[in-house]
Design an enzyme around this catalytic site. Structure first.
Site, PDB file in Angstrom:
ATOM      1  N   GLY A 100      12.255  30.105  70.768  1.00 53.85           N
ATOM      2  CA  GLY A 100      13.036  30.040  71.995  1.00 53.85           C
ATOM      3  C   GLY A 100      13.593  31.379  72.425  1.00 53.85           C
ATOM      4  CG  LEU A 102      10.909  30.756  75.567  1.00 57.26           C
ATOM      5  CD1 LEU A 102      10.102  29.712  76.335  1.00 57.26           C
ATOM      6  CD2 LEU A 102      10.246  31.051  74.219  1.00 57.26           C
ATOM      7  CG  HIS A 103      10.802  37.855  75.225  1.00 56.50           C
ATOM      8  ND1 HIS A 103       9.463  38.082  75.042  1.00 56.50           N
ATOM      9  CD2 HIS A 103      11.357  37.771  73.992  1.00 56.50           C
ATOM     10  CE1 HIS A 103       9.214  38.164  73.745  1.00 56.50           C
ATOM     11  NE2 HIS A 103      10.342  37.965  73.079  1.00 56.50           N
ATOM     12  CG  HIS A 132       8.318  33.977  73.870  1.00 59.58           C
ATOM     13  ND1 HIS A 132       9.565  34.553  73.930  1.00 59.58           N
ATOM     14  CD2 HIS A 132       8.059  33.793  72.550  1.00 59.58           C
ATOM     15  CE1 HIS A 132      10.051  34.704  72.710  1.00 59.58           C
ATOM     16  NE2 HIS A 132       9.153  34.255  71.850  1.00 59.58           N
ATOM     17  CD  GLN A 167       5.220  35.010  62.820  1.00 60.77           C
ATOM     18  OE1 GLN A 167       6.332  34.831  62.361  1.00 60.77           O
ATOM     19  NE2 GLN A 167       4.978  34.923  64.113  1.00 60.77           N
ATOM     20  CB  SER A 201      12.378  41.490  70.242  1.00 63.62           C
ATOM     21  OG  SER A 201      13.160  40.798  69.290  1.00 63.62           O
ATOM     22  CB  SER A 202      14.558  36.416  70.996  1.00 62.14           C
ATOM     23  OG  SER A 202      13.389  35.773  71.454  1.00 62.14           O
TER      24      SER A 202
HETATM   25  O1  PAF Z   1       7.298  34.247  65.662  1.00 64.99           O
HETATM   26  C1  PAF Z   1       8.139  33.325  65.740  1.00 64.99           C
HETATM   27  O2  PAF Z   1       8.828  33.157  66.739  1.00 64.99           O
HETATM   28  C2  PAF Z   1       8.326  32.406  64.546  1.00 64.99           C
HETATM   29  O3  PAF Z   1       8.172  33.085  63.342  1.00 64.99           O
HETATM   30  C3  PAF Z   1       7.399  31.168  64.595  1.00 64.99           C
HETATM   31  C4  PAF Z   1       5.930  31.567  64.505  1.00 64.99           C
HETATM   32  C5  PAF Z   1       7.637  30.393  65.882  1.00 64.99           C
HETATM   33  C6  PAF Z   1       7.691  30.241  63.411  1.00 64.99           C
HETATM   34  O4  PAF Z   1       8.999  29.802  63.422  1.00 64.99           O
END
Ligand code: PAF
Length: 286
Positions: free
Chosen positions: A33, A35-36, A39, A155, A187-188
């Site tokens: 969430g 969001l920017h 996203h 990630q 970034s949030s």
């Molecule tokens: O990148 C993210 O925002 C988080 O690590 C994810 C992939 C939604 C998992 O919680």
């Protein structure tokens, strides 16, 4: 179709079943969430590729360490819903922590090796928390494709490996980092920065650009590349580097100058004041 908000796993499965039976493709954009535009780029890409777009908004406690910012992580579901509607997502899945984890979770996904190195060494348990929630979301949504930003480069590699190892039947789509005009990766967590810190944060992308230029000009010794990144970061008094990693882009193994990989991943984590920011760049070795 107006954006639908779904808060339970049962309701989401119910909602997706007819679409799946009708042979419609489903794209999933997992998020935490706040969001920017980064996203929004993932949602746009999912919209282009799929019949149905599901975005999850869930601040996942499993991936935060005890001294990290889970409690103060920014949340604004109303604003998220507006952005998702504007980008034509179909469903936002916004469960509570109790819905996702009705009892303390006993089953985790651990991508061994990859999860413990680099960022994983700085944030023990972080990638286990990420892999577990993403695996659970894949199980619930059963998407054809899932979209992740390259900004969280390690990630992305952890998720790719999990999908390969556990044979999840979907395609993982990595989407390039989106930056503001001053080069700062969206970034949030940028919301935590004061105006002075926001300006100092430009040093992250500057340090990566300097290293990328050196690699393109033929510097492939990882120690030299690291020194270039650290040199630029040192020019900013507010920047406190936590991680400067130079690795083979496909495996995240250390770069061996005698057996060069096709591309080098530069990954950094830098504290600016109390805020820990990450950034990355992948540079082809020519
Ligand atoms: O990148 C993210 O925002 C988080 O690590 C994810 C992939 C939604 C998992 O919680």
């Amino acid at each position: 179709m107006p954006l639908e908000t779904v808060t339970t796993i049962a309701e989401l499965r119910e909602r997706l079943r007819p679409a799946r039976w009708a042979g419609k493709s489903i794209g999933l954009v997992p998020t935490m969430g706040y969001l920017h535009r980064g996203h929004a780029t993932l949602v746009d890409r999912a919209r282009d590729d799929n019949d149905l777009v599901v975005t999850s908004v869930f601040v996942n406690p499993l991936q935060f360490g005890p001294n990290e910012d889970f409690a103060r992580y920014p949340r604004d579901l109303d604003a998220d819903r507006k952005m998702l509607a504007a980008h034509r997502a179909d469903i936002v899945f916004a469960p509570t922590v109790e819905e996702m984890y009705p009892q303390p979770i006993a089953t985790h996904i651990e991508v061994e090796g990859l999860s413990g190195r680099l960022e994983g060494e700085r944030r023990p348990g972080h990638f286990r928390g990420v892999a577990t929630v993403v695996g659970k979301l894949f199980n619930v949504v059963q998407p054809d494709r899932a979209y992740f930003g390259e900004k969280d480069y390690q990630q992305l590699q952890v998720i790719r490996r999990m999908v390969a190892d556990l044979s999840f039947p979907l395609e993982i789509v990595g989407v390039p980092t989106v930056r503001d005009v001053d080069g700062v990766a969206l970034s949030s967590r940028n919301v935590y920065l004061s105006p002075t810190e926001r300006s100092a944060a430009q040093v992250l992308s500057r340090s990566l650009a300097a290293a990328a230029e050196a690699i393109s000009a033929g510097t492939v010794d990882p120690q030299k590349i690291e020194a270039i990144v650290r040199g630029v970061l040192a020019s900013e008094p507010l920047a406190d580097p936590d991680l400067v990693a130079i690795a083979a882009a496909d495996t995240l193994e250390p770069v061996d100058p005698k057996a060069l990989p096709p591309a080098i991943a530069l990954m950094i984590a830098v504290r600016i004041g109390r805020t820990r920011l990450i950034d990355q760049r992948v540079v082809a070795v020519t």
